[in-house]
Design a protein around this motif. Structure first.
Motif, PDB file in Angstrom:
ATOM      1  N   ASN A   1      86.059 -19.324  48.631  1.00 41.41           N
ATOM      2  CA  ASN A   1      86.301 -20.251  47.520  1.00 41.41           C
ATOM      3  C   ASN A   1      85.069 -20.486  46.654  1.00 41.41           C
ATOM      4  O   ASN A   1      85.170 -20.518  45.428  1.00 41.41           O
ATOM      5  CB  ASN A   1      86.836 -21.584  48.044  1.00 41.41           C
ATOM      6  CG  ASN A   1      88.321 -21.500  48.325  1.00 41.41           C
ATOM      7  OD1 ASN A   1      89.064 -20.799  47.636  1.00 41.41           O
ATOM      8  ND2 ASN A   1      88.766 -22.215  49.356  1.00 41.41           N
TER       9      ASN A   1
ATOM     10  N   SER B   1      79.815 -16.880  50.978  1.00 40.46           N
ATOM     11  CA  SER B   1      81.072 -17.618  50.888  1.00 40.46           C
ATOM     12  C   SER B   1      82.134 -17.115  51.835  1.00 40.46           C
ATOM     13  O   SER B   1      82.186 -15.928  52.157  1.00 40.46           O
ATOM     14  CB  SER B   1      81.602 -17.543  49.452  1.00 40.46           C
ATOM     15  OG  SER B   1      82.751 -18.334  49.304  1.00 40.46           O
ATOM     16  N   THR B   2      82.992 -18.064  52.239  1.00 38.40           N
ATOM     17  CA  THR B   2      84.228 -17.691  52.924  1.00 38.40           C
ATOM     18  C   THR B   2      85.335 -17.482  51.883  1.00 38.40           C
ATOM     19  O   THR B   2      86.496 -17.343  52.249  1.00 38.40           O
ATOM     20  CB  THR B   2      84.634 -18.772  53.949  1.00 38.40           C
ATOM     21  OG1 THR B   2      84.719 -20.042  53.276  1.00 38.40           O
ATOM     22  CG2 THR B   2      83.627 -18.871  55.080  1.00 38.40           C
TER      23      THR B   2
ATOM     24  N   GLY C   1      83.626 -27.571  57.040  1.00 35.73           N
ATOM     25  CA  GLY C   1      83.129 -26.230  57.337  1.00 35.73           C
ATOM     26  C   GLY C   1      81.620 -26.239  57.316  1.00 35.73           C
ATOM     27  O   GLY C   1      80.944 -26.497  58.307  1.00 35.73           O
ATOM     28  N   ASN C   2      81.076 -26.005  56.105  1.00 37.31           N
ATOM     29  CA  ASN C   2      79.621 -26.040  55.946  1.00 37.31           C
ATOM     30  C   ASN C   2      79.128 -27.478  55.761  1.00 37.31           C
ATOM     31  O   ASN C   2      77.943 -27.723  55.668  1.00 37.31           O
ATOM     32  CB  ASN C   2      79.225 -25.165  54.749  1.00 37.31           C
ATOM     33  CG  ASN C   2      77.853 -24.564  54.888  1.00 37.31           C
ATOM     34  OD1 ASN C   2      77.367 -24.357  56.005  1.00 37.31           O
ATOM     35  ND2 ASN C   2      77.216 -24.288  53.772  1.00 37.31           N
ATOM     36  N   ALA C   3      80.093 -28.410  55.669  1.00 35.63           N
ATOM     37  CA  ALA C   3      79.853 -29.863  55.667  1.00 35.63           C
ATOM     38  C   ALA C   3      79.279 -30.423  54.370  1.00 35.63           C
ATOM     39  O   ALA C   3      78.832 -31.567  54.327  1.00 35.63           O
ATOM     40  CB  ALA C   3      79.000 -30.279  56.871  1.00 35.63           C
TER      41      ALA C   3
ATOM     42  N   ASN D   1      81.150 -30.950  51.613  1.00 36.05           N
ATOM     43  CA  ASN D   1      82.124 -31.824  50.956  1.00 36.05           C
ATOM     44  C   ASN D   1      82.184 -33.212  51.588  1.00 36.05           C
ATOM     45  O   ASN D   1      82.265 -34.206  50.881  1.00 36.05           O
ATOM     46  CB  ASN D   1      83.507 -31.159  50.963  1.00 36.05           C
ATOM     47  CG  ASN D   1      84.311 -31.486  49.714  1.00 36.05           C
ATOM     48  OD1 ASN D   1      83.754 -31.843  48.670  1.00 36.05           O
ATOM     49  ND2 ASN D   1      85.623 -31.381  49.825  1.00 36.05           N
TER      50      ASN D   1
ATOM     51  N   THR E   1      92.019 -29.259  49.979  1.00 37.57           N
ATOM     52  CA  THR E   1      90.845 -28.636  49.372  1.00 37.57           C
ATOM     53  C   THR E   1      91.113 -27.338  48.593  1.00 37.57           C
ATOM     54  O   THR E   1      90.338 -26.988  47.706  1.00 37.57           O
ATOM     55  CB  THR E   1      89.804 -28.336  50.468  1.00 37.57           C
ATOM     56  OG1 THR E   1      90.490 -27.688  51.562  1.00 37.57           O
ATOM     57  CG2 THR E   1      89.155 -29.612  50.980  1.00 37.57           C
TER      58      THR E   1
HETATM   59  N1  F0G Z   1      88.432 -26.289  52.564  1.00 35.42           N
HETATM   60  C1  F0G Z   1      88.316 -25.149  51.864  1.00 35.42           C
HETATM   61  C2  F0G Z   1      89.531 -24.614  51.201  1.00 35.42           C
HETATM   62  C3  F0G Z   1      87.066 -24.504  51.760  1.00 35.42           C
HETATM   63  O1  F0G Z   1      86.969 -23.380  51.066  1.00 35.42           O
HETATM   64  C4  F0G Z   1      85.954 -25.053  52.429  1.00 35.42           C
HETATM   65  C5  F0G Z   1      84.643 -24.394  52.371  1.00 35.42           C
HETATM   66  C6  F0G Z   1      86.132 -26.243  53.142  1.00 35.42           C
HETATM   67  C7  F0G Z   1      87.376 -26.837  53.180  1.00 35.42           C
HETATM   68  C8  F0G Z   1      85.013 -26.914  53.842  1.00 35.42           C
HETATM   69  O2  F0G Z   1      84.146 -27.518  52.950  1.00 35.42           O
HETATM   70  O3  F0G Z   1      82.085 -26.301  53.588  1.00 35.42           O
HETATM   71  O4  F0G Z   1      81.988 -28.369  52.208  1.00 35.42           O
HETATM   72  O5  F0G Z   1      82.609 -28.490  54.611  1.00 35.42           O
HETATM   73  N2  F0G Z   1      84.444 -23.255  51.831  1.00 35.42           N
HETATM   74  C9  F0G Z   1      83.131 -22.631  51.618  1.00 35.42           C
HETATM   75  C10 F0G Z   1      83.263 -21.363  50.798  1.00 35.42           C
HETATM   76  C11 F0G Z   1      82.337 -22.483  52.848  1.00 35.42           C
HETATM   77  O6  F0G Z   1      82.411 -20.464  50.920  1.00 35.42           O
HETATM   78  O7  F0G Z   1      84.184 -21.266  50.013  1.00 35.42           O
HETATM   79  P1  F0G Z   1      82.600 -27.681  53.363  1.00 35.42           P
END
Ligand code: F0G
Length: 363
Positions: free
Chosen positions: A99, A96-97, A199-201, A203, A329
């Motif tokens: 969240n 995880s980053t 990010g990891n795509a 969502n 998010t």
């Molecule tokens: N916004 C927030 C606040 C996030 O924590 C993340 C992803 C994204 C957008 C992007 O969403 O990955 O589905 O495209 N966070 C992940 C984590 C990677 O480990 O908390 P995504």
């Protein structure tokens, strides 16, 4: 399900949550307990000023920061954890980053599961580190970025009976798609544009699935254009190539090789949308505007989609007559370093009301 977990689940009925509200749209099995920390049902709030600059008819913010652990991750985590419990797992793991790990840590603590999180050392926001820590997760920091951490988590969970709760777990995506249902229900129709940080795509994949399913069920008559936004220093879906050393102030989306690459590109193309890049300066400018003009304190990654909409409008794209939803998010409280990157303007005065009035200019 063991007795201990059964006792913990007993009290969750009043919270409703994603599993009870949207069970008919989710791949629930009889073994999965209807757990909840009260996730979902987040506000859709109209813009007061950014809407004008984007030039659309209506712009709304979907405040996913209002979920129990302060990010959208809870919607998918609750389904993945219910599945893990149903399967008899006693431990969860994720890379995880910050969240996903905060969410896994909270649900794991609540249902008595061990939680192991692998994070890029020194690269997650302090608030998220605090969440993992207070909920009692084992925090494993590696000398590598998110993509490296995810590779480790996949390898370890393939060797041990530990549930992997990253968005490569299909139950995560299923839960996250419920945000699209809520937006369509609140507006009475799908929006014209769904703007979202990527990010990891996982969502963007989840929202697109949600909108498709709702249209099939004739709850809506159309689907939105999906506009995704990555940070310029971590924009593999824009360049078309993985990024070996992703860099951005938006640590949540500091990802160079998204796991859901193919489905994100499919959402982009099938919706007639796009995935663009925004610089850290553009992200921070949108972050400041959200806080000062809209009353919304989000984390930098969330501001990326607002920055992206402002950028597209400034480049001449017309959103006239359209309804736009920007997905906020995660909460700004998670990342105090960014909030305090400039020394806050504090007026230091003696504890006397006259001194305070003078300082206020109301003497
Ligand atoms: N916004 C927030 C606040 C996030 O924590 C993340 C992803 C994204 C957008 C992007 O969403 O990955 O589905 O495209 N966070 C992940 C984590 C990677 O480990 O908390 P995504």
């Amino acid at each position: 399900m063991n007795v201990d977990i059964a006792a913990r689940v007993h009290g969750d009925a009043l919270a409703r949550g994603v599993l009870r509200r949207y069970g008919e749209h989710l791949p629930l099995t009889p073994d999965m307990p209807l757990i909840s920390l009260g996730e979902g049902d987040t506000p859709l709030v109209r813009s007061t000023s950014i809407e004008r600059d984007v030039g659309c008819a209506e712009l709304y913010f979907k405040l996913e920061s209002c979920n129990p652990t302060g990010s959208f991750k809870d919607r998918g985590m609750v389904v993945a954890v219910a599945k893990a419990i149903g399967d008899g797992a006693t431990a969860l793991m994720c890379a995880s980053t910050g969240n996903t790990s905060a969410s896994a840590a909270a649900y794991g603590a609540r249902y008595g599961l061990g939680v192991y999180v692998i994070v890029p050392d020194g690269k997650i926001a302090r608030g998220k580190l605090a969440q993992g820590s207070v909920h009692g997760a084992e925090i494993i920091a590696v000398d590598g970025n998110f993509d490296v951490a995810l590779g480790m988590a996949r390898a370890i969970t393939s060797r041990h009976p530990i549930a992997l709760v990253n968005s490569v777990n299909p139950f995560r995506i299923e839960g996250q798609k419920t945000a699209a249902f809520e937006i369509a229900d609140a507006l009475g129709e799908a929006p014209d544009v769904l703007a979202i940080p990527v990010g990891n795509a996982g969502n963007i994949t989840a929202y697109w699935r949600g909108f498709i399913e709702y249209q099939r069920l004739e709850r809506t008559t159309r689907r939105p254009r999906m506009l995704g936004f990555q940070a310029a220093g971590a924009a593999p879906l824009v360049s078309g190539e993985p990024v070996a050393d992703p860099q951005t102030v938006a640590s949540a989306i500091r990802i160079g090789n998204p796991a859901s690459w193919t489905s994100a590109v499919e959402a982009r193309d099938a919706s007639g949308g796009g995935i663009g890049a925004v610089t850290d300066d553009e992200i921070l400018s949108a972050y400041d505007r959200l806080a000062r003009e809209e009353g919304i304190f989000c984390e930098p990654a969330s501001a990326a989609c607002v920055a992206g909409m402002l950028k597209r409008a400034a480049a001449g794209e017309s959103f006239a007559g359209q309804v736009v939803v920007c997905v906020i998010t995660g909460s700004g409280l998670k990342d105090p370093e960014t909030a305090l990157r400039a020394e806050p303007a504090i007026h230091r005065v003696p504890a006397e009301f006259e001194a305070i009035e003078r300082e206020m200019g109301w003497a």
